[in-house]
Design a protein around this motif. Structure first.
Motif, mmCIF file in Angstrom:
data_model
loop_
_atom_site.group_PDB
_atom_site.id
_atom_site.type_symbol
_atom_site.label_atom_id
_atom_site.label_comp_id
_atom_site.label_asym_id
_atom_site.label_seq_id
_atom_site.Cartn_x
_atom_site.Cartn_y
_atom_site.Cartn_z
ATOM 1 N N ILE A 127 0.883 -1.170 0.000
ATOM 2 C CA ILE A 127 0.000 0.000 0.000
ATOM 3 C C ILE A 127 0.916 1.213 0.000
ATOM 4 O O ILE A 127 1.717 1.375 0.911
ATOM 5 C CB ILE A 127 -0.926 0.047 1.233
ATOM 6 C CG1 ILE A 127 -1.820 -1.192 1.275
ATOM 7 C CG2 ILE A 127 -1.782 1.331 1.216
ATOM 8 C CD1 ILE A 127 -2.785 -1.224 2.457
ATOM 9 N N GLY A 129 1.494 5.508 -0.609
ATOM 10 C CA GLY A 129 0.883 6.820 -0.695
ATOM 11 C C GLY A 129 0.902 7.557 0.626
ATOM 12 O O GLY A 129 0.373 8.660 0.736
ATOM 13 N N GLY A 130 1.520 6.930 1.610
ATOM 14 C CA GLY A 130 1.619 7.589 2.910
ATOM 15 C C GLY A 130 0.249 7.799 3.528
ATOM 16 O O GLY A 130 -0.744 7.177 3.121
ATOM 17 N N LYS A 182 5.834 -3.929 -4.260
ATOM 18 C CA LYS A 182 5.910 -2.744 -3.385
ATOM 19 C C LYS A 182 7.359 -2.456 -2.998
ATOM 20 O O LYS A 182 7.782 -1.296 -2.917
ATOM 21 C CB LYS A 182 5.058 -2.945 -2.125
ATOM 22 C CG LYS A 182 5.173 -1.800 -1.095
ATOM 23 C CD LYS A 182 4.755 -0.469 -1.694
ATOM 24 C CE LYS A 182 4.726 0.736 -0.810
ATOM 25 N NZ LYS A 182 5.453 0.890 0.368
ATOM 26 N N ASN A 186 9.506 0.923 -3.749
ATOM 27 C CA ASN A 186 10.279 1.698 -2.773
ATOM 28 C C ASN A 186 11.727 1.874 -3.219
ATOM 29 O O ASN A 186 12.312 2.932 -3.013
ATOM 30 C CB ASN A 186 10.223 1.031 -1.398
ATOM 31 C CG ASN A 186 8.933 1.340 -0.662
ATOM 32 O OD1 ASN A 186 7.940 1.686 -1.291
ATOM 33 N ND2 ASN A 186 8.936 1.218 0.642
ATOM 34 N N TYR A 190 13.622 5.384 -3.756
ATOM 35 C CA TYR A 190 14.954 5.777 -3.272
ATOM 36 C C TYR A 190 15.762 6.387 -4.410
ATOM 37 O O TYR A 190 16.443 7.399 -4.247
ATOM 38 C CB TYR A 190 15.724 4.549 -2.771
ATOM 39 C CG TYR A 190 15.477 4.106 -1.344
ATOM 40 C CD1 TYR A 190 14.201 3.917 -0.847
ATOM 41 C CD2 TYR A 190 16.557 3.830 -0.499
ATOM 42 C CE1 TYR A 190 14.003 3.466 0.442
ATOM 43 C CE2 TYR A 190 16.360 3.382 0.798
ATOM 44 C CZ TYR A 190 15.082 3.185 1.268
ATOM 45 O OH TYR A 190 14.883 2.734 2.549
ATOM 46 N N GLU A 258 17.981 8.545 6.485
ATOM 47 C CA GLU A 258 17.670 7.290 7.157
ATOM 48 C C GLU A 258 16.956 6.337 6.215
ATOM 49 O O GLU A 258 16.598 6.708 5.104
ATOM 50 C CB GLU A 258 16.809 7.597 8.383
ATOM 51 C CG GLU A 258 17.561 8.499 9.353
ATOM 52 C CD GLU A 258 16.701 8.959 10.510
ATOM 53 O OE1 GLU A 258 15.676 8.320 10.770
ATOM 54 O OE2 GLU A 258 17.067 9.968 11.135
ATOM 55 N N LYS A 260 14.239 2.636 6.366
ATOM 56 C CA LYS A 260 13.628 1.574 7.166
ATOM 57 C C LYS A 260 13.925 0.200 6.582
ATOM 58 O O LYS A 260 13.647 -0.798 7.216
ATOM 59 C CB LYS A 260 12.131 1.813 7.287
ATOM 60 C CG LYS A 260 11.847 2.974 8.261
ATOM 61 C CD LYS A 260 10.408 3.038 8.694
ATOM 62 C CE LYS A 260 9.548 3.659 7.632
ATOM 63 N NZ LYS A 260 9.833 5.096 7.448
ATOM 64 N N THR A 262 13.363 -1.067 3.022
ATOM 65 C CA THR A 262 12.841 -1.624 1.768
ATOM 66 C C THR A 262 13.795 -1.386 0.582
ATOM 67 O O THR A 262 13.872 -2.224 -0.311
ATOM 68 C CB THR A 262 11.452 -1.048 1.444
ATOM 69 O OG1 THR A 262 11.481 0.358 1.724
ATOM 70 C CG2 THR A 262 10.384 -1.693 2.293
ATOM 71 N N ILE A 363 3.946 7.087 -4.019
ATOM 72 C CA ILE A 363 4.986 8.110 -3.915
ATOM 73 C C ILE A 363 5.656 8.380 -5.267
ATOM 74 O O ILE A 363 6.066 9.501 -5.544
ATOM 75 C CB ILE A 363 6.050 7.680 -2.864
ATOM 76 C CG1 ILE A 363 5.398 7.346 -1.523
ATOM 77 C CG2 ILE A 363 7.128 8.754 -2.700
ATOM 78 C CD1 ILE A 363 4.728 8.487 -0.811
HETATM 79 C C1 6PG Z 1 4.978 4.562 0.331
HETATM 80 C C2 6PG Z 1 6.356 4.753 0.832
HETATM 81 C C3 6PG Z 1 6.539 4.301 2.237
HETATM 82 C C4 6PG Z 1 7.831 4.794 2.838
HETATM 83 C C5 6PG Z 1 8.818 3.685 2.998
HETATM 84 C C6 6PG Z 1 10.258 4.026 2.810
HETATM 85 O O1 6PG Z 1 4.901 3.909 -0.673
HETATM 86 O O2 6PG Z 1 4.023 5.082 0.915
HETATM 87 O O3 6PG Z 1 7.234 4.015 0.022
HETATM 88 O O4 6PG Z 1 6.379 2.927 2.252
HETATM 89 O O5 6PG Z 1 8.302 5.912 2.235
HETATM 90 O O6 6PG Z 1 8.573 3.250 4.297
HETATM 91 O O7 6PG Z 1 10.777 4.600 3.939
HETATM 92 P P1 6PG Z 1 12.326 4.745 4.264
HETATM 93 O O8 6PG Z 1 12.828 5.855 3.410
HETATM 94 O O9 6PG Z 1 12.339 5.074 5.711
HETATM 95 O O10 6PG Z 1 12.986 3.430 3.989
#
Ligand code: 6PG
Length: 473
Positions: A127, A129-130, A182, A186, A190, A258, A260, A262, A363
């Motif tokens: 999912i 889109g924040g 997904k 991500n 990046y 930073e 997380k 992905t 995103i």
């Molecule tokens: C999304 C984003 C969301 C988030 C990731 C990456 O699709 O809504 O991709 O999942 O931005 O968690 O976050 P990091 O930059 O902290 O790895």
């Protein structure tokens, strides 16, 4: 009355997804580990639709229509297993558990297989889109069985973002396919951000432009080929002024990016699949480099060129072209990775459909994704997006500007790993002969690893330590 669907885990994403469902007329069972959050949801948004709150997981499950559909919205990790097990113990064959967190696709494969044994459908879904997407329409990338898609698809398509009336959600493929896609989304996110950051940095250093001036440049770019959510918000972040100091916001933020995980996962998986996702890898490593202040301090006195900040304005359009070209490379690599995984895991992912569901809600949403979709429409077997005639035209006309950008960056000492590696990938892919032939020779020399010849079939070895004659291996 029984609820149509349930959401457990009511932090920002879960709460907004539950509200989105309720606003679309579904009766939504809601549950959270601490009941206070559930109560808060009821108090603040209870009027938006039909919510069925539960304090206990058992009542939550009992409040769902059969076959039951429950979405888990908790932070990905070991906690997810606990919630899945708790739910599964309360469910019956035919019920569906949806994991909407950013789980690793290997975990999703494992969980799906375990629940399948028990007759429960497990749907790992991306999912994107924040917070805002979850509420107003995200891009939704579900994996899992066809049966679960039949039961969930209409709801997911209903609450997903729409572009030209087309919902940004399709059934991606079995088991871990949704979370894999997904993850690559991500990774591309990046890479997109790294390229934007390099564009900003290079223009700021080379031209001595202020963040506010750069905001205008990005805003301008957003009206053309680069039109996308990330470019749009880049302008907003760059024009932001810190209330406390009056400085540009970007100058008061600690410059350590930073992550997380992905993006890192994307690269790890690409290494296993043998797909060169150099753009994503450089983006992950650039974040890692930024996050080592002790090394950066120790290296701060190393020499480099003096940056005068009086570069020519022509650089602005060169950077725009380099950004677009590098972006095409990054997406080409990400789509290659999805193709490779689809083959490896038997997922049958339709690449053009992935471009379609990324056009809105997520995103990386961008005009550009329509062009990717058209490329796969025209040729579903396209070996690389770089070879699509439309993209090839863009790359051909951008390549000179792209080289000027990388040359300028090298000359003034601004690191542009994204631009440079994308250009190297482009040059590598288009070469008729690569120096890989020499690598093969070396491997055969020291390890008798053998090589193939351009002019006949079979594997060969040269007797390097003897008379240097060749024999079939
Ligand atoms: C999304 C984003 C969301 C988030 C990731 C990456 O699709 O809504 O991709 O999942 O931005 O968690 O976050 P990091 O930059 O902290 O790895």
């Amino acid at each position: 009355d029984l609820a149509d669907i349930g959401v457990t885990g009511l932090a920002t994403m879960g709460r907004n997804l539950a509200r989105n469902l309720a606003r679309h007329g579904y009766a939504v069972a809601v549950h959270n580990r601490s009941y206070a959050r559930t109560q808060q949801l009821m108090q603040e948004y209870g009027g938006e639709g039909t919510f069925v709150p539960s304090e206990e997981m058992a009542t939550f499950v009992a409040s769902l229509k059969r076959p039951r559909r429950a979405i888990i919205m908790v932070k990905a990790g070991a906690g997810t297993d606990a919630v899945i097990n708790e739910l599964a113990d309360l469910m019956e064959p035919g019920d569906m558990i949806v994991d909407g967190g950013n789980a690793h696709f290997d975990d999703t494969r494992r969980r799906e297989a375990a629940l399948r044994e028990r007759g429960i459908h497990f749907v790992g879904t991306g999912i994107s889109g924040g917070e805002e997407g979850a509420l107003l329409g995200p891009s939704i990338m579900p994996g899992g069985s066809k049966e679960s898609w039949e039961a969930l698809g209409p709801i997911l398509q209903d609450i997903a973002a729409k572009v030209d009336g087309v919902p940004c959600s399709v059934h991606v493929g079995p088991d871990g396919a949704g979370h894999f896609v997904k993850m690559v989304h991500n990774g591309i996110e990046y890479s997109d951000m790294q390229l934007i950051a390099e564009s900003y940095d290079l223009l700021r250093q080379a031209l001595g432009a202020t963040p506010a001036e750069l905001a205008e440049i990005f805003r301008e770019w957003n009206r053309g080929d680069l039109d996308s959510y990330l470019i749009e918000i880049t302008a907003e972040v760059l024009e932001q002024v810190d209330a406390e100091t009056g400085k540009p916001f970007v100058d008061v933020v600690v410059d350590q990016a930073e992550q997380k995980g992905t993006g890192r996962w994307t690269v790890q998986s690409a290494l296993d699949l043998g797909v060169p996702v150099t753009g994503i890898a450089e983006a992950v490593f650039a974040r890692a480099l930024s996050g080592h202040p002790e090394q950066r301090a120790a290296a701060a006195s190393l020499q480099g060129p003096y940056v005068s900040g009086d570069g020519a304005r022509e650089l602005v359009d060169d950077v725009r072209q380099a950004l677009y070209a590098s972006k095409i490379v990054a997406y080409a690599q990400g789509f290659d990775q999805m193709a490779a995984a689809s083959k490896e895991y038997g997922w049958d992912i339709e690449l053009g459909a992935m471009a379609t569901i990324w056009r809105g809600g997520c995103i990386i949403r961008a005009k550009f994704l329509d062009r990717i979709r058209s490329a796969y429409d025209a040729n579903p077997e396209l070996p690389t997006l770089l070879a699509d005639p439309t993209f090839a035209d863009v790359l051909n006309s951008a390549q000179e500007a792209w080289r000027r950008v990388v040359t300028t960056a090298v000359r003034i000492g601004v690191p542009t790993p994204g631009f440079s590696s994308a250009l190297a990938y482009y040059d590598g892919l288009r070469r008729d002969r690569l120096p890989a032939a020499l690598v093969q020779g070396l491997r055969d020399f020291f390890g008798a690893h053998t090589y193939q010849r351009v002019d006949k079939e079979g594997a060969f070895h040269t007797d390097w330590s003897g008379d240097r004659t060749e024999r079939p291996a």
